[in-house]
Design a protein around this motif. Structure first.
Motif, mmCIF file in Angstrom:
data_model
loop_
_atom_site.group_PDB
_atom_site.id
_atom_site.type_symbol
_atom_site.label_atom_id
_atom_site.label_comp_id
_atom_site.label_asym_id
_atom_site.label_seq_id
_atom_site.Cartn_x
_atom_site.Cartn_y
_atom_site.Cartn_z
ATOM 1 N N SER A 204 46.911 32.942 33.034
ATOM 2 C CA SER A 204 46.856 34.384 32.919
ATOM 3 C C SER A 204 48.174 34.951 33.401
ATOM 4 C CB SER A 204 45.713 34.924 33.765
ATOM 5 O OG SER A 204 45.737 36.324 33.771
ATOM 6 N N ARG A 205 48.561 36.072 32.848
ATOM 7 C CA ARG A 205 49.796 36.691 33.302
ATOM 8 C C ARG A 205 49.583 37.416 34.623
ATOM 9 N NH1 ARG A 205 50.662 42.300 30.543
ATOM 10 N NH2 ARG A 205 48.544 42.773 29.920
ATOM 11 N N PHE A 206 48.308 37.552 35.042
ATOM 12 C CA PHE A 206 47.999 38.207 36.305
ATOM 13 C C PHE A 206 47.601 37.161 37.335
ATOM 14 C CE2 PHE A 206 46.808 41.315 32.997
ATOM 15 C CZ PHE A 206 47.755 42.277 33.301
ATOM 16 N N GLU A 207 48.124 37.297 38.521
ATOM 17 C CA GLU A 207 47.788 36.383 39.597
ATOM 18 C C GLU A 207 46.438 36.796 40.183
ATOM 19 O OE1 GLU A 207 49.818 35.132 43.794
ATOM 20 O OE2 GLU A 207 51.130 35.766 42.163
ATOM 21 N N LYS A 208 45.558 35.816 40.404
ATOM 22 C CA LYS A 208 44.210 36.096 40.885
ATOM 23 C C LYS A 208 44.268 36.757 42.266
ATOM 24 C CE LYS A 208 39.704 34.038 41.418
ATOM 25 N NZ LYS A 208 38.888 32.870 41.269
ATOM 26 N N GLY A 209 43.521 37.849 42.391
ATOM 27 C CA GLY A 209 43.427 38.542 43.667
ATOM 28 C C GLY A 209 44.547 39.532 43.937
ATOM 29 N N VAL A 210 45.475 39.674 43.003
ATOM 30 C CA VAL A 210 46.583 40.604 43.206
ATOM 31 C C VAL A 210 46.488 41.707 42.156
ATOM 32 C CG1 VAL A 210 49.085 40.862 43.245
ATOM 33 C CG2 VAL A 210 48.052 38.785 44.143
ATOM 34 N N SER A 211 46.428 42.935 42.616
ATOM 35 C CA SER A 211 46.297 44.063 41.703
ATOM 36 C C SER A 211 47.659 44.453 41.151
ATOM 37 C CB SER A 211 45.689 45.250 42.443
ATOM 38 O OG SER A 211 45.731 46.400 41.638
ATOM 39 N N GLY A 212 47.676 44.854 39.887
ATOM 40 C CA GLY A 212 48.905 45.361 39.294
ATOM 41 C C GLY A 212 49.234 46.744 39.803
ATOM 42 N N ASN A 213 48.235 47.416 40.378
ATOM 43 C CA ASN A 213 48.432 48.745 40.935
ATOM 44 C C ASN A 213 47.744 48.787 42.301
ATOM 45 O OD1 ASN A 213 48.803 51.423 41.444
ATOM 46 N ND2 ASN A 213 47.544 52.173 39.768
#
Length: 149
Positions: free
Chosen positions: A14-23
């Motif tokens: 995923s391009r998003f790291e688990k547990g880290v919000s983009g905002n």
């Protein structure tokens, strides 16, 4: 079929790291949805004309318009205060029978509605629960003291 099962077993990146919000700060307080903003912009210039039209329709006897206007002027009361009635004080569990007897009398006399009665019964039940919890806490403390001695 093996290719399909192999693909499902692999963890998808995923391009998003688990547990880290983009905002991390979240949505700004008071910000509006785009649809809401679009609706506001459409009605902004017409609000006065629409309001006058609703009032005219209400004056003409349109029940829906009347309801709409009255709901804006005087919204329905959701939680009216219970009328002042004579009830015995609740200080211990032994006071509950007299309290309930008074409630029954007031209901029978028409001094309380069934909704008001239900509110008062709920309050008395909360009182009983709080007394039960306090009693239970005292018993547990006494048992713990006896256990350590």
């Amino acid at each position: 079929m093996n290719d399909l099962s192999e693909n499902t077993e692999k963890k998808q990146s995923s391009r998003f790291e688990k547990g880290v919000s983009g905002n991390p700060n979240g949505r700004p307080r008071g910000s509006r949805n785009k649809t809401t903003l679009a609706a506001y912009s459409l009605f902004k210039d017409e609000a006065e004309a629409i309001t006058k039209e609703a009032i005219e329709a209400a004056k003409g006897g349109d029940i829906t318009a009347i309801r709409l206007c009255l709901d804006r002027i005087a919204p329905p009361i959701k939680h009216a205060p219970i009328p002042a009635v004579d009830l015995p004080p609740l200080q211990s569990l032994s006071d509950l029978p007299a309290f309930y007897a008074s409630l029954n009398t007031l209901l029978g006399d028409g001094a309380l509605s069934i909704e008001e009665l239900n509110s008062l019964v709920s309050m008395a039940d909360k009182f009983r629960q709080s007394v039960d919890l306090a009693d239970l806490e005292l018993r547990i403390e006494a048992l713990e003291l006896n256990k350590t001695n």
